[in-house]
Design a protein around this motif. Structure first.
Motif, PDB file in Angstrom:
ATOM      1  N   GLN A 140      12.286  -0.034  -5.105  1.00  0.00           N
ATOM      2  CA  GLN A 140      11.752  -0.498  -6.383  1.00  0.00           C
ATOM      3  C   GLN A 140      10.228  -0.608  -6.351  1.00  0.00           C
ATOM      4  N   VAL A 141       9.677  -0.959  -5.175  1.00  0.00           N
ATOM      5  CA  VAL A 141       8.222  -1.023  -5.029  1.00  0.00           C
ATOM      6  C   VAL A 141       7.636   0.393  -5.047  1.00  0.00           C
ATOM      7  N   VAL A 142       8.329   1.309  -4.371  1.00  0.00           N
ATOM      8  CA  VAL A 142       7.897   2.710  -4.376  1.00  0.00           C
ATOM      9  C   VAL A 142       7.867   3.242  -5.805  1.00  0.00           C
ATOM     10  N   GLN A 143       8.872   2.875  -6.596  1.00  0.00           N
ATOM     11  CA  GLN A 143       8.927   3.325  -7.983  1.00  0.00           C
ATOM     12  C   GLN A 143       7.731   2.808  -8.774  1.00  0.00           C
ATOM     13  N   GLN A 144       7.363   1.545  -8.565  1.00  0.00           N
ATOM     14  CA  GLN A 144       6.197   0.983  -9.241  1.00  0.00           C
ATOM     15  C   GLN A 144       4.923   1.756  -8.875  1.00  0.00           C
ATOM     16  N   ILE A 145       4.771   2.023  -7.585  1.00  0.00           N
ATOM     17  CA  ILE A 145       3.573   2.715  -7.115  1.00  0.00           C
ATOM     18  C   ILE A 145       3.548   4.155  -7.632  1.00  0.00           C
ATOM     19  N   ASP A 146       4.714   4.814  -7.653  1.00  0.00           N
ATOM     20  CA  ASP A 146       4.782   6.177  -8.191  1.00  0.00           C
ATOM     21  C   ASP A 146       4.374   6.206  -9.663  1.00  0.00           C
ATOM     22  N   GLU A 147       4.776   5.190 -10.400  1.00  0.00           N
ATOM     23  CA  GLU A 147       4.402   5.117 -11.811  1.00  0.00           C
ATOM     24  C   GLU A 147       2.895   4.948 -11.973  1.00  0.00           C
ATOM     25  N   ILE A 148       2.297   4.152 -11.105  1.00  0.00           N
ATOM     26  CA  ILE A 148       0.841   3.977 -11.149  1.00  0.00           C
ATOM     27  C   ILE A 148       0.149   5.299 -10.843  1.00  0.00           C
ATOM     28  N   MET A 149       0.660   6.013  -9.846  1.00  0.00           N
ATOM     29  CA  MET A 149       0.065   7.307  -9.498  1.00  0.00           C
ATOM     30  C   MET A 149       0.154   8.290 -10.656  1.00  0.00           C
ATOM     31  N   LYS A 192       0.859  -1.179   0.000  1.00  0.00           N
ATOM     32  CA  LYS A 192       0.000   0.000   0.000  1.00  0.00           C
ATOM     33  C   LYS A 192       0.899   1.233   0.000  1.00  0.00           C
ATOM     34  N   GLY A 193       0.695   2.091  -1.003  1.00  0.00           N
ATOM     35  CA  GLY A 193       1.441   3.339  -1.080  1.00  0.00           C
ATOM     36  C   GLY A 193       0.525   4.512  -0.807  1.00  0.00           C
ATOM     37  N   VAL A 194       0.999   5.475  -0.032  1.00  0.00           N
ATOM     38  CA  VAL A 194       0.207   6.658   0.322  1.00  0.00           C
ATOM     39  C   VAL A 194       1.060   7.901   0.101  1.00  0.00           C
ATOM     40  N   ARG A 195       0.483   8.892  -0.588  1.00  0.00           N
ATOM     41  CA  ARG A 195       1.149  10.172  -0.758  1.00  0.00           C
ATOM     42  C   ARG A 195       0.178  11.274  -0.343  1.00  0.00           C
ATOM     43  N   TRP A 196       0.626  12.169   0.533  1.00  0.00           N
ATOM     44  CA  TRP A 196      -0.275  13.139   1.141  1.00  0.00           C
ATOM     45  C   TRP A 196      -0.313  14.485   0.429  1.00  0.00           C
ATOM     46  N   THR A 197       0.666  14.754  -0.430  1.00  0.00           N
ATOM     47  CA  THR A 197       0.672  15.991  -1.210  1.00  0.00           C
ATOM     48  C   THR A 197       1.040  15.659  -2.644  1.00  0.00           C
ATOM     49  N   LEU A 198       0.843  16.617  -3.533  1.00  0.00           N
ATOM     50  CA  LEU A 198       1.011  16.355  -4.957  1.00  0.00           C
ATOM     51  C   LEU A 198       2.387  15.795  -5.288  1.00  0.00           C
ATOM     52  N   ASN A 199       3.433  16.442  -4.799  1.00  0.00           N
ATOM     53  CA  ASN A 199       4.792  16.012  -5.129  1.00  0.00           C
ATOM     54  C   ASN A 199       5.565  15.553  -3.893  1.00  0.00           C
TER      55      ASN A 199
END
Length: 489
Positions: free
Chosen positions: A432-441, A401-408
């Motif tokens: 590497q998992v963070v990178q995958q999730i960032d790409e999905i976002m 589960k990836g969570v980002r609280w602000t745009l960038n």
């Protein structure tokens, strides 16, 4: 031809051995949607509250006679975008509505009810629509509903004793409430739902009972100052509880009572075995109207509540019951959500997948619901929401589960299977998992001019604030009017 006949016989034998039947004619579909019900507010999902449990015997019975899922997700963390995802099969990175400001569905936004109607279903929604008023392109009857009764606006749905509601495109007056709280809207929704079933049970029907319980509200007002209910019922003697918590519990138990009435009617009419009943909440636990979501441990083991991108804001109790078709079990492993219900409902109705829009973000989970596929995990689930100028996003991808609280801002990473409370950020250990999730976002967000990501505007926050607290707005206007009068003197 012989091979097909042989396969059919084998399938029938296997189904009989499993004690299940293969779906035949179009089943009736009833989807019961609570409003701001926490994952832990249903007894079978969580019972560790120090203040005791809220009684939900009929929801429990529904679960014990069918399947309950513990890893299912809503469409978003607040009302309107979650319901938009449910109706259109588009996640909040692609949908028309991504927040609670009054943007209606457009004329080209296809709902699954439109397809069900074309397939011969009589379709209805009773309760809270929230996707457009009657004078807009988002009017419920313009999106495949043969019958509608209730609130078109989620902002007006905070008034549990309205002086009018909508029945299709016509105002339905409730004069009894003009001088005070008399007719409780929830009770009307139950009675109208029972009437809908009685009038239409001889043909395939779809009915969404979109209750407004236990959303915060006020009698004869859209303010969120409490949890209005005609009676505290079995909780009246819980004098050690704050009044608002007795009211909150009474609301949920009242809804549970009425779900029991719906189930009894299905049996009385002899359609119980040809009706699939599903139950969920539109988003996570509320923490509004002076109600404290921690009092009953409404999020259970989950972190956060409504408006949060933690699972406490977007995971829901989900139950399905259909005698002989939905097995009795608890599914803790499958991961899917509201985005998958469009193709699921259309498959139930016998509509070929090839005729569905190609832009749907979800996939049918009917095999999982019927127990033919024990575990079903979506490739990923994506969520976004503008909250107080913060553009929030979340992705569920397998155990991650990836969570980002602000745009960038930073993406926080949790192993949701091992860390259900999302306490331990693993982003540094698994880049590497963070990178995958960032790409999905990045790839799953399509800019929507009505809900811009940059800036995630302050005007929206101001609009919602003034809608939720109109008395503050009135007081500000009165203050300036008084100042003008004094200057004139």
């Amino acid at each position: 031809m012989k091979l097909i006949s042989t396969l059919f016989v084998l399938y029938s034998v296997v189904s009989l051995c499993l004690g299940l039947r293969a779906p035949g004619n179009q089943p009736n579909i009833i989807f019961i949607l609570a409003d701001d019900l926490g994952f832990g507010d249903v007894e079978l999902y969580w019972n560790n509250s120090t203040h005791g449990r809220i009684s939900t015997p009929n929801i429990n019975k529904l679960a014990l006679e069918g399947t309950r899922w513990e890893n299912t997700y809503t469409g978003d963390t607040v009302c309107a975008p979650s319901r938009c995802t449910l109706m259109t099969g588009l996640d909040s990175g692609h949908s028309a509505i991504r927040g609670n400001n009054p943007i209606p569905l457009g004329p080209n936004d296809l709902s699954f009810t439109t397809l069900l109607k074309k397939a011969g279903y009589y379709t209805g929604l009773i309760g809270k629509w929230g996707l457009g008023d009657t004078n807009t392109t988002g009017a419920p009857n313009k999106h495949g509903l043969d019958y509608f009764f209730g609130y078109t606006s989620q902002l007006l749905a905070h008034d549990y004793y309205p002086t009018s509601l909508w029945e299709n495109m016509d105002l339905y007056p409730i004069p009894e409430n003009e001088k005070g709280p008399v007719i409780y809207s929830h009770d009307l929704f139950t009675n109208f739902s029972l009437n809908f079933i009685q009038q239409n049970y001889k043909k395939p029907f779809f009915l969404e009972i979109a209750y407004t319980i236990p959303h915060a509200g006020s009698p004869n007002s859209t303010d969120e100052t409490g949890c209005p209910v005609p009676s505290q019922g079995i909780y009246a003697n819980q004098t050690s509880w704050p009044t608002v918590e007795r009211d909150f519990a009474a609301m949920i138990t009242r809804m549970d009572r009425d779900i029991g009435r719906v189930m009894e009617l299905l049996q009385e009419l002899g359609i119980d075995e040809n009706t699939i009943v599903l139950f969920a909440s539109d988003n996570g636990a509320m923490n509004e109207g002076t109600h404290d979501y921690q009092f009953f441990d409404s999020s259970g083991p989950l972190n956060g509540f409504k408006r949060s991108m933690y699972d406490g804001g977007i995971r829901t109790a989900f139950i399905a019951r259909w005698p002989d078709f939905v097995p009795v079990r608890v599914d803790t492993k499958s991961v899917w959500g509201f985005v998958d219900l469009f193709p699921t409902f259309t498959e139930l109705a016998g509509i070929p997948a090839s005729s569905l829009p190609s832009n749907l973000n979800g996939k049918s989970v009917l095999d999982n619901i019927l127990g033919n596929q024990e575990v079903l995990i979506d490739d990923f689930l994506y969520f976004e929401f503008c909250c107080h100028k913060d553009f929030r996003r979340a992705v569920r991808m397998g155990d991650w589960k990836g969570v980002r609280w602000t745009l960038n801002g930073q993406t926080y990473l949790y192993n949701i299977t091992n860390d259900i409370g999302e306490q331990n950020d693993l982003s540094a250990q698994f880049p590497q998992v963070v990178q995958q999730i960032d790409e999905i976002m990045t790839t799953n967000h399509v800019e929507n001019p009505n809900f811009p990501s940059d800036p995630c505007d302050f005007e929206y926050f101001l609009f919602v604030f003034l809608c939720l607290y109109p008395n503050i707005f009135k007081n500000i206007i009165s203050f300036f009017n008084e100042k003008k009068k004094k200057k004139k003197k």
